[in-house]
Design a protein around this motif. Structure first.
Motif: not given
Length: 281
Positions: A139-147
Motif C-alpha cells: 500500500g506504499a505510494p509510488v513516486i514517479p521519477i525521470a532522470m
C-alpha cells in the motif's frame, strides 16, 4: 555514499531537481525511475536527504578477484540489495521480497521498472515483477521519477564520465491502495505498471516503446552482428573480383569477357514515430 561522493557529485555536475517536495520527509515510499545510465543510482540519492535502497543484480556481489570484492563492498556500503536473477521467475520474487522488507522499515525503496538500462534513450515497457507487486502488497505510494541526460554523462561501456549537468524530475505520489492485496491479479499489475510508466514518460519527455528493454537490446545486438557478418562477406567477395580485374587488364582485348552484369541494389526503410500517448495495457 552521501558523505563520500555525494557532495562531490553535486559540486562537479550540479544536477538540477524539480519536485523535491514530493519526497515524503518520513515514512515508506517507492521511487520508480527511468533508467538511462549506471550513474542514475548515484545522482538520485545524492540530491535527497533520505536514504534510498535499490536492488542490484547478485553478480555485483559475487564477482571473483580483487575487483569483485571491491565492487561488492561498495554496493553493500551504499545500501544496495543483491537480487538473484536465476530461477523460473528470475528477479521478480527476490525483488518483491526485498522491496517489502524496505517498505516495512519505513524507508524509501528505489526501483527501475524497465528492469535494465535503456539501450537508446527511449522509455520501454515496465515489468510488473517488482514495482506493482510491492506497491499492492504494502500500500506504499509510488513516486514517479525521470532522470534527464544521465546517459550523456556516462553512456554504457564508458568508464570516465563527461562533465555536464543532468536533471531529475520528481512527480506527485501515486496512490494504489485501492488495489492493495490484489498483487496476484496480472491485469491489475499491468494496469498499475502502465500508469506509472505513463507518468514517467510525461516527466521525462522520452519516446515510449511498448516492448521490454531486454528485447530491444537483443534485437540491437542481433542487428549489429548481422551487419558485421554482411560487411565481412562483402570484403570476402571483393578479393576474387580484384584478382579477376587484374587478369582481365593483362589479357588481349579480344579475349576480354563481355561486361554489363546487372547491378543488384538494395534499399532499406526506416520507421519513426513520436511518443505514444499512453503505454498500452
Amino acid at each position: 555514499m552521501k558523505f563520500s561522493i555525494g557532495g562531490t557529485l553535486k559540486l562537479a555536475f550540479r544536477p538540477w531537481v524539480e519536485g523535491l517536495e514530493n519526497i515524503p520527509a518520513e515514512g515508506p515510499a517507492i521511487l520508480a525511475s527511468n533508467h538511462l545510465s549506471f550513474s542514475d543510482s548515484f545522482f538520485l540519492p545524492a540530491v535527497l536527504d533520505r536514504k534510498v535502497t535499490f536492488i542490484a543484480k547478485a553478480e555485483y556481489f559475487t564477482s571473483p578477484g580483487v575487483k569483485g570484492r571491491l565492487t561488492a563492498a561498495f554496493f553493500k556500503g551504499v545500501g544496495q540489495l543483491p537480487v538473484d536473477r536465476s530461477g523460473a521467475r528470475g528477479a521478480g520474487d527476490a525483488a518483491v521480497r526485498s522491496g517489502i522488507e524496505v517498505i516495512k522499515r519505513g524507508e524509501l525503496f528505489g526501483i527501475y521498472p524497465e528492469g535494465t538500462r535503456s539501450p537508446d534513450g527511449r522509455l520501454y515497457r515496465g515489468k510488473t515483477g517488482g514495482l506493482a507487486r510491492v506497491a499492492l502488497a504494502t500500500g506504499a505510494p509510488v513516486i514517479p521519477i525521470a532522470m534527464i541526460d544521465t546517459e550523456k554523462i556516462q553512456p554504457p561501456g564508458k568508464v570516465v564520465p563527461k562533465l555536464m549537468r543532468p536533471g531529475i524530475r520528481i512527480g506527485k505520489p501515486l496512490d494504489f491502495s485501492r488495489y492493495q492485496g490484489m498483487d496476484n491479479d496480472r491485469f491489475i499489475l499491468r494496469s498499475v505498471t502502465d500508469e506509472v510508466m505513463y507518468e514517467i514518460m510525461k516527466l521525462s519527455g522520452q519516446e515510449y516503446v511498448d516492448i521490454y528493454a531486454t528485447v530491444a537490446k537483443r534485437r540491437i545486438a542481433e542487428a549489429e552482428k548481422a551487419a558485421k557478418a554482411a560487411a565481412k562477406g562483402e570484403k570476402g567477395e571483393q578479393r576474387p573480383e580484384a584478382r579477376g580485374t587484374a587478369s582481365e587488364s593483362a589479357a588481349p582485348e579480344s579475349a576480354a569477357p563481355e561486361s554489363g552484369a546487372p547491378e543488384d541494389g538494395t534499399s532499406g526503410g526506416t520507421a519513426s514515430g513520436g511518443a505514444a500517448e499512453k503505454p498500452a495495457g
